[in-house]
Enzyme design. Sequence first.
Site, mmCIF file in Angstrom:
data_model
loop_
_atom_site.group_PDB
_atom_site.id
_atom_site.type_symbol
_atom_site.label_atom_id
_atom_site.label_comp_id
_atom_site.label_asym_id
_atom_site.label_seq_id
_atom_site.Cartn_x
_atom_site.Cartn_y
_atom_site.Cartn_z
ATOM 1 N N GLU A 176 -51.544 -11.023 -6.582
ATOM 2 C CA GLU A 176 -52.967 -11.273 -6.832
ATOM 3 C C GLU A 176 -53.517 -9.920 -7.240
ATOM 4 O O GLU A 176 -53.451 -8.966 -6.482
ATOM 5 C CB GLU A 176 -53.591 -11.816 -5.541
ATOM 6 N N CYS A 187 -61.775 -8.983 -4.072
ATOM 7 C CA CYS A 187 -61.152 -9.479 -5.299
ATOM 8 C C CYS A 187 -62.109 -10.392 -6.040
ATOM 9 O O CYS A 187 -61.989 -10.579 -7.247
ATOM 10 C CB CYS A 187 -59.900 -10.280 -4.986
#
Lengths: 526, 526
Positions: free
Chosen positions: B264, B301
């Site tokens: 990720e 994120c």
Amino acid sequence: MTIQGEMIIGRRVVRGSAGTTRAFNPATRAEMEPAFGLATADDVASACALAEDAFDTYRNLPLEQRARFLETIADRIMDIGPALIERASAESGLPLARLEGERARTCNQLRLFAKVVRDGHFLDATLDSALPQRTPPRADLRMRKIPLGPVAVFGASNFPLAFSVAGGDTASALAAGCPVVVKAHSAHLGTSELVGKAVRQAAEDCGMPDGVFSLLIGEGRVAGQALVAHPAIQAVGFTGSRQGGLALVHTASARKQPIPVYAEMSSINPVFLLPGALAAGGAKLAQGFVDSLTLGVGQFCTNPGLVIGLAGPDLDAFRAAAAEAMGAKGAGTMLTAGIHKAYVDAVGRRTGIDGVALVAQGGSEGAGCAAQAALYACDAATYLASPALDEEIFGPASLLVACRDEAEMLAVAHHLEGQLTATVHATGADRELAAGLLPTLERKAGRVLFNGFPTGVEVSHAMVHGGPFPATSDSRTTSVGATAIDRFLRPVCYQDVPADLLPDALRDDNPLHLARLVDGELRVAK
Amino acid sequence: MTIQGEMIIGRRVVRGSAGTTRAFNPATRAEMEPAFGLATADDVASACALAEDAFDTYRNLPLEQRARFLETIADRIMDIGPALIERASAESGLPLARLEGERARTCNQLRLFAKVVRDGHFLDATLDSALPQRTPPRADLRMRKIPLGPVAVFGASNFPLAFSVAGGDTASALAAGCPVVVKAHSAHLGTSELVGKAVRQAAEDCGMPDGVFSLLIGEGRVAGQALVAHPAIQAVGFTGSRQGGLALVHTASARKQPIPVYAEMSSINPVFLLPGALAAGGAKLAQGFVDSLTLGVGQFCTNPGLVIGLAGPDLDAFRAAAAEAMGAKGAGTMLTAGIHKAYVDAVGRRTGIDGVALVAQGGSEGAGCAAQAALYACDAATYLASPALDEEIFGPASLLVACRDEAEMLAVAHHLEGQLTATVHATGADRELAAGLLPTLERKAGRVLFNGFPTGVEVSHAMVHGGPFPATSDSRTTSVGATAIDRFLRPVCYQDVPADLLPDALRDDNPLHLARLVDGELRVAK
């Protein structure tokens, strides 16, 4: 329907202008009519751009319409009639009856995926209710799978129908909602044109958007690499050699945006003969093994290329019976001149490995690309010390490995690379050894089978035609069976999306009547 | 529990001998006690070999025992008490309350996966009945998912608990049946030791095999690359930078046997402000946006790094309100000196881009690694022409893009790279534009949300924390939520396997009471 040497770019039938190529009859070693025009770089780009244009329209059509498209492809393939079987036989050397069976399988695959589409189970619809009173509040969360985007498909030489233009990869990608661009296999160009035109007709019959399907005729790897490198392509389905598959994997991972490649590559499909099974019926096993090995001139991904047993009189008897059965098998025509040459070379190299003996051969070579079956033998120590013996020989050759004891048999199992299949022949007397092998074999293979032979891959819900590297480039998937559709999907979560913008799969009133996971509980629709 | 500077290799607590390193307090810029011993190459190999040894035992334990192990990890983490929160705060600069919330989330994740394990839905049990009378006969075919093997986990700097040693990747891999080898993040070594010892204790409490879990302290990328390259490792979970993730992807694909990497990486999380929403409450939206942007010093994120609206008075008012809200935000301490420097550099580069204006800043820099929030603005033509503006700035900086008209807004949506999230603020008056954006946004992002902000990732069944490249290296998966378990599984088909050798999930009497797909129909157990 006459074969014109054409390809399909969306709705257009196009003759490529980047030179010509011809199909080849492996039985007669003669080139066939007509000449096929080769795709230019522009042709590749046009097919990809049309696929991208078609994607949003295609994926948002009602599932019923997508299902009917798949069924209509099957209908249009059947409409071609005997001309398809005859051309495929001439191009592949495969017998008419085998190809009729393969055509039925191809149509069954398309119809199975139509059912999968109608079921909607593949959407994995999942709902978590909003919890506005919780601290912090939970939003309304809903998840479904959506298709990845246009898919490039590379047909297999050994299944000119079932793993080619309208084969398993194409059927599963279209079922997922992905437009497909096929690169025709050079081994069956005419077959490809016939089937490609059938798909094109089905797309027209069903009102599909321009670009939902294209078929490119391209020169060797150049067109294939360009296709995989095109930004519109979002996934790749491939069946073929380890070298060919890895080349596509590398191209795909070197893209600015890397994409998944599902390459089914290399497997030697070990068969373990446990002592009880050998004692109970070694001769019958030997006949079954040789029949499986030589079926289709050994040109199956699931061909049993390795047989393992415990050294002793029962294994000797098996070996003798297998040698006798193999001696009765005639030479068969291989699919292409290239495959034939690779087989002859590989068999030659094997003969030169220290400790490996040639035990039996089939009938000697005939005309054209005819291949002679071969059975080799060695002891387990030799096998474990010779990496070359793990390489797949594509064709009717196998290796019989004799183990000193059960521990050595387990060591052989542990040593194996990834496989499509692993087979155990066992009786009740073998239970303990079989139970000891099973945890290793399920780690090595996509399918573990007992008391059968690995050739013959059922198209059903529970089938797995996959397995760890190098059997495939992605062990998490299968290329045969209903769950092959999962390869071309990814999940999207919809958070607090207004009701009138939600996809049907996630609406409160569940208009698709899906089984859905709601707050962690499976709810089956009425 | 005192921090000793140790790591965990299976059941052993080990002090590494390849040099030492120390944790760092970003608020004071001081190194912290104690010194941590660094792993040797042998330590990495030992942890991997033990994980391989543990795998078959661990994966074959009853699901109930696996579930209790996950719950016990949560209990042992809570047992550490305030010392864990205090150390994590000192190492990360994150406030105590945030870390208490993160600890709760970490334990909830472990407990959710315990439930997922007990449900057994993840096994995808599928049965196709034998059809012995059919021509050709169909074998008995049964499919279940099995775990891939030992998993390497790389913790995230920004979630020292929830995405680190016992975070989401570890919880989902253990739930799948995979042993885990964690490489501790250098930004929170003491926190890692505390949690690592809690997992070790839980493994002992629950009778887990030696090697089910290890925690390595290693020098930068060297130990990480060695871990990913080790033949026992079968998958990788990573959360961090694009550069770091791609380095692991390349190592994994260069192995003799390539393995999947779930990285990720990079997302700028576009927020589309549609005209009706701006008109109805632009000032409130501006406050919500700035709160989301500066939460945790922008170190999420899912931080909203891009805001898109239609040029006009309402967008001007939003901009003014956002500038005012940002001016009221003080500087916050970033996680590490490296992250702080990268942020300062990135903000500096952005200021130099033609056509990009600095609109507002937060409070100026304080002591230590304190970061000043920043809002930039440009028109859509500038954004579309400047690839640098697609790069993630990790921290409290965002870019406001003004579009001439709806067509240009759609062009911006179409231009986006892959994202973890895409947000739309809309009222009923915006329905048509929202409906026009949605098909593009769902292709770009793992999660599409309306009328909220993307920070805050629920741990539930329908969550998707994933998305197309470069948001992740594998868009087919999520790293948050119940289906994160699917990353570490692959299907195996069992053909004609004797009843007494079948796994419980596939037995006729369904002892696990699973919902199963039988001959294509979903059957829910009583």
